[in-house]
Design a protein around this motif. Structure first.
Motif, mmCIF file in Angstrom:
data_model
loop_
_atom_site.group_PDB
_atom_site.id
_atom_site.type_symbol
_atom_site.label_atom_id
_atom_site.label_comp_id
_atom_site.label_asym_id
_atom_site.label_seq_id
_atom_site.Cartn_x
_atom_site.Cartn_y
_atom_site.Cartn_z
ATOM 1 N N HIS A 121 0.853 -1.194 0.000
ATOM 2 C CA HIS A 121 0.000 0.000 0.000
ATOM 3 C C HIS A 121 0.880 1.232 0.000
ATOM 4 O O HIS A 121 1.789 1.346 0.823
ATOM 5 N N TYR A 122 0.596 2.139 -0.940
ATOM 6 C CA TYR A 122 1.312 3.419 -0.928
ATOM 7 C C TYR A 122 0.688 4.291 0.138
ATOM 8 O O TYR A 122 -0.533 4.418 0.172
ATOM 9 N N VAL A 123 1.526 4.929 0.935
ATOM 10 C CA VAL A 123 0.967 5.929 1.845
ATOM 11 C C VAL A 123 1.131 7.293 1.163
ATOM 12 O O VAL A 123 1.975 8.095 1.515
ATOM 13 N N LEU A 162 9.818 2.113 1.524
ATOM 14 C CA LEU A 162 10.111 3.417 0.942
ATOM 15 C C LEU A 162 9.299 3.653 -0.335
ATOM 16 O O LEU A 162 9.126 2.746 -1.148
ATOM 17 N N HIS A 163 8.863 4.900 -0.474
ATOM 18 C CA HIS A 163 8.126 5.298 -1.672
ATOM 19 C C HIS A 163 8.794 6.582 -2.186
ATOM 20 O O HIS A 163 8.324 7.681 -1.889
ATOM 21 N N PRO A 164 9.906 6.447 -2.910
ATOM 22 C CA PRO A 164 10.673 7.641 -3.300
ATOM 23 C C PRO A 164 9.820 8.651 -4.072
ATOM 24 O O PRO A 164 9.018 8.266 -4.927
ATOM 25 N N MET A 217 8.578 2.875 -6.388
ATOM 26 C CA MET A 217 8.620 4.281 -6.800
ATOM 27 C C MET A 217 7.214 4.894 -6.854
ATOM 28 O O MET A 217 6.268 4.252 -7.312
ATOM 29 N N HIS A 218 7.118 6.158 -6.430
ATOM 30 C CA HIS A 218 5.889 6.932 -6.538
ATOM 31 C C HIS A 218 5.526 7.043 -8.033
ATOM 32 O O HIS A 218 6.404 7.303 -8.868
ATOM 33 N N TYR A 219 4.278 6.812 -8.360
ATOM 34 C CA TYR A 219 3.786 6.828 -9.754
ATOM 35 C C TYR A 219 4.443 5.750 -10.624
ATOM 36 O O TYR A 219 4.371 5.834 -11.853
HETATM 37 ZN ZN ZN Z 1 2.528 7.066 -4.802
#
Ligand code: ZN
Length: 456
Positions: A186-188, A296-298, A334-336
């Motif tokens: 899950h992305y926060v 991590l979600h850079p 990675m984000h997106y």
């Molecule tokens: Zn994201």
């Protein structure tokens, strides 16, 4: 061997890395060696060999423009993971028979090793310029999508077949068995709908509620949410689904991974929180105390900048350390799903992360790397194996139900698509990796769909 031949580009380092892939898959240290224009696969202490004599130069190039045929393995008495014919990228009409018994062992007239290298190393994506508006290599540009095999873990299907050839050549071997598993993450991105809004944003939102939308309730919610998001996330906030997610994972004996944004490289695209906020620290403590994972979600613009990925990873580990959160493994995504190959890969490696789980497409679900097994990463430009592991992403909820992508409704179509992908992973005893945003579980309908995907 003339150096002009493109197959020479499958370097010794690549062969050595492929040996590791085979070791992880079958549990035996097979040896791969060039012999003229073929590759021989042998096993120390065992006689005979499996030979690959039809190698394809396209598998060492960043190129998607080649055709694909299909092979009916059952007609040659092999067991196939799928009822559909097996795709043969780079070969339009596979020879019959495709696999032949010879005195020394078996000869395979399809480049299984080249295909594995090309898919897993993501050689296809190096230096590509046909990218989408977020700078991503899109599914629709890939050879897999264009030839209709993105929905199948074809590397795993081919390695399954190779396992049968190994078993016929060396019947005494007990090949490693794998079991189907599932990983949820899950992305926060949005842990609170309004709780981290700055004063300007809050006032602008309130004015919009009042004057444009005439929505008093939302205006009230904005204020209470902001006031109540300090030491912890506001329990009444619908995007605060973290406890529900963890409850459901625990019921299904799963560990949820929560990936936090630990920096800001584009204020418009990144999160509004900082990981140092008391409510975020508390969320991380709760996640850890319940045995789930923090990752991590850079942030948005880090994908071209390994130094920034390292900095954000360090920041996350520092804050976790301050909270007494120790983990053996650190991974994320990675984000997106932004990814520039292999620059982003190098960032993860430099950050000392255990795994990255970005490699799935945003515009279509499926098997970007052709596999649903985790594997050691390989840098196809520097031609070297890395410590980092790749955990391919199979499905992101918004690739299936999001309006920008497939836009399936929340009904049967979406459910079937998720379950079809899950079944494809199960058929090869692999891992179904699912991403679902905490902010996409606000309605009973979405929660039901999520539950169905987990439990069926
Ligand atoms: Zn994201």
């Amino acid at each position: 061997m003339p150096l002009t031949k493109a197959y020479m580009q499958l370097s010794d380092a690549a062969l050595c890395w492929l040996e590791t892939i085979l070791l992880e898959r079958y549990g035996y240290p097979f040896v791969l060696k060039w012999d003229g224009d073929r590759i021989r696969m042998t096993l120390s202490g065992a006689s005979g060999e499996i030979c690959f004599d039809t190698l394809q130069s396209v598998f060492s190039k960043p190129n998607s423009d080649f055709s694909c045929g299909f092979w009916d393995g059952t007609a040659e008495n092999w067991q196939m993971a799928s009822e559909e014919f097996l795709p043969t990228p780079a070969v339009t009409e596979p020879p019959v028979p495709l696999i032949r018994k010879i005195d020394a062992g078996y000869v395979v007239h399809y480049d299984i090793l080249g295909l594995t290298y090309w898919m897993l190393s993501r050689q296809e994506e190096v230096g590509r310029t046909d990218l989408d508006k977020h700078g991503r290599f899109p599914a629709i540009a890939s050879n897999a999508y264009r030839n209709g095999y993105l929905g199948r873990p074809i590397v795993d299907e081919w390695l399954n077949l190779l396992g049968q050839v190994i078993q016929r050549q060396w019947p005494a071997l007990e090949l490693k068995r794998h079991r189907f598993s599932m990983k949820v993450s899950h992305y926060v991105d949005v842990p609170s709908r309004y709780g981290f809004d700055g004063t300007y944003r809050l006032l602008r939102g309130m004015a919009g509620d009042l004057l444009k939308r005439r929505d008093w309730r939302n205006m009230y919610f904005r204020v209470t949410s902001r006031v109540n998001t300090r030491s912890r996330l506001y329990p009444a906030d619908p995007v605060n689904s973290f406890n529900w997610i963890m409850d459901i994972s625990e019921q299904h004996e799963l560990t949820s991974a929560f990936y936090f944004i630990s920096g800001r490289t584009n204020p418009r695209m990144d999160a509004t929180y900082e990981i140092e906020y008391p409510s975020i620290r508390r969320l991380m403590r709760d996640v850890h105390a319940r045995g789930h994972e923090i990752g991590l979600h850079p942030s948005y613009n880090t994908y071209r900048n390994p130094v920034k990925i390292v900095a954000e990873a360090d920041r996350l580990r520092r804050v976790c350390g301050e909270e007494g959160i120790l983990q053996h493994e650190w991974g994320g995504r990675m984000h997106y799903l932004r990814w520039k190959h292999p620059v982003t890969l190098r960032g993860w490696e430099a950050a000392g992360m255990t795994y990255d789980s970005t490699l799935g497409y945003a515009d279509r679900p499926g098997f970007r790397c052709g596999t649903c097994f985790e594997y050691p990463a390989f840098d196809p430009v520097e031609c070297k194996a890395l410590k980092l592991r790749i955990r391919p992403l199979v499905a992101m909820e918004c690739s299936i139900i999001g309006e920008h992508y497939m836009n399936s409704s929340l009904g049967q179509g979406a459910r079937q698509e998720f379950l079809r992908l899950k079944a494809a992973c199960r058929a090869v005893d692999g891992c179904f990796t699912l991403l679902w945003h905490n902010s996409q579980l606000c309605s009973a309908e979405k929660r039901k769909l999520y539950l169905d995907v987990l439990s069926q």
